[in-house]
Design a protein around this motif. Structure first.
Motif, PDB file in Angstrom:
ATOM      1  N   ARG A  81      33.541  49.907  92.708  1.00 51.03           N
ATOM      2  CA  ARG A  81      32.032  48.530  92.624  1.00 51.03           C
ATOM      3  C   ARG A  81      31.302  49.709  91.726  1.00 51.03           C
ATOM      4  N   ALA A  82      30.733  50.989  92.484  1.00 48.69           N
ATOM      5  CA  ALA A  82      29.676  51.980  92.844  1.00 48.69           C
ATOM      6  C   ALA A  82      30.061  52.721  92.104  1.00 48.69           C
ATOM      7  N   GLU A 123      29.210  55.540  86.320  1.00 48.83           N
ATOM      8  CA  GLU A 123      29.408  56.013  84.799  1.00 48.83           C
ATOM      9  C   GLU A 123      28.703  54.829  83.741  1.00 48.83           C
ATOM     10  N   ASP A 124      28.252  54.012  84.150  1.00 52.25           N
ATOM     11  CA  ASP A 124      27.757  53.382  83.340  1.00 52.25           C
ATOM     12  C   ASP A 124      26.245  53.444  83.162  1.00 52.25           C
ATOM     13  N   SER A 170      25.321  65.890  87.365  1.00 53.66           N
ATOM     14  CA  SER A 170      24.523  65.280  87.903  1.00 53.66           C
ATOM     15  C   SER A 170      25.883  64.050  88.371  1.00 53.66           C
ATOM     16  N   LEU A 171      27.021  63.518  87.413  1.00 53.53           N
ATOM     17  CA  LEU A 171      27.093  62.229  87.302  1.00 53.53           C
ATOM     18  C   LEU A 171      28.538  62.757  88.646  1.00 53.53           C
ATOM     19  N   LEU A 172      29.050  63.892  88.425  1.00 57.97           N
ATOM     20  CA  LEU A 172      29.918  64.546  88.792  1.00 57.97           C
ATOM     21  C   LEU A 172      29.145  64.520  90.342  1.00 57.97           C
ATOM     22  N   ARG A 173      28.112  64.992  90.734  1.00 55.96           N
ATOM     23  CA  ARG A 173      27.479  65.067  92.096  1.00 55.96           C
ATOM     24  C   ARG A 173      27.550  63.547  92.551  1.00 55.96           C
ATOM     25  N   LEU A 188      22.625  56.600  79.603  1.00 60.96           N
ATOM     26  CA  LEU A 188      22.389  57.563  79.735  1.00 60.96           C
ATOM     27  C   LEU A 188      22.721  58.571  78.114  1.00 60.96           C
ATOM     28  N   VAL A 189      23.386  58.936  78.384  1.00 64.09           N
ATOM     29  CA  VAL A 189      24.001  59.222  77.574  1.00 64.09           C
ATOM     30  C   VAL A 189      23.833  59.394  76.001  1.00 64.09           C
ATOM     31  N   GLU A 190      23.699  57.744  75.995  1.00 57.56           N
ATOM     32  CA  GLU A 190      24.011  56.792  74.478  1.00 57.56           C
ATOM     33  C   GLU A 190      22.863  56.633  73.878  1.00 57.56           C
ATOM     34  N   THR A 191      21.739  57.095  74.879  1.00 62.50           N
ATOM     35  CA  THR A 191      20.377  56.632  74.337  1.00 62.50           C
ATOM     36  C   THR A 191      20.153  56.914  72.740  1.00 62.50           C
ATOM     37  N   MET A 192      19.983  56.644  71.982  1.00 65.46           N
ATOM     38  CA  MET A 192      18.832  57.594  70.999  1.00 65.46           C
ATOM     39  C   MET A 192      17.803  58.696  71.364  1.00 65.46           C
TER      40      MET A 192
END
Length: 126
Positions: free
Chosen positions: A108-109, A114-115, A43-46, A120-124
């Motif tokens: 910036r985009a 990435e942020d 999803s990030l790569l897309r 998303l990844v760091e949410t518990m």
């Protein structure tokens, strides 16, 4: 008797970080290269690819159409502003701020994507 040796060197790297014993589930999927991790990375790569294609389209429309414009309207090539031919002003001078603007917006985009991915990844809670 005094000790003539210099004091032992100590490396200071910052305050100690708290570590909870809990692993973050989404990061674990990415690190282990599971199917779910592939979906997250895909999803990030897309999104990054979509952003790059959009930026390229803006560049092509913004700068790529200038030669066609001067070909379709040959009279524009004769126009002078402050004694400088219009094609020189547009292609030689105005193009660079446009390139900087598109590049700045792209970076910036991309950082925002990435942020968002990191959040998303760091949410518990998965």
């Amino acid at each position: 008797m005094t000790d003539d040796r210099p004091p032992e060197r100590v490396r200071v790297s910052g305050p100690p970080r708290r570590r909870t014993g809990r692993a973050q589930p989404r990061r674990r999927h990415i690190d282990a290269e599971t199917r779910l991790g592939e979906i997250y990375l895909g999803s990030l790569l897309r999104e990054q690819l979509r952003l790059a294609a959009l930026s390229l389209l803006v560049l092509l429309l913004g700068l790529g159409t200038l030669p066609a414009l001067f070909w379709w309207q040959p009279g524009l090539a004769e126009v002078r502003l402050l004694g400088i031919p219009l094609p020189w002003l547009l292609i030689g001078f105005a193009a660079y701020p446009f390139l900087l603007l598109v590049g700045w917006r792209y970076v910036r985009a991309a950082e925002r994507n990435e942020d968002d991915f990191t959040d998303l990844v760091e949410t518990m809670d998965p």
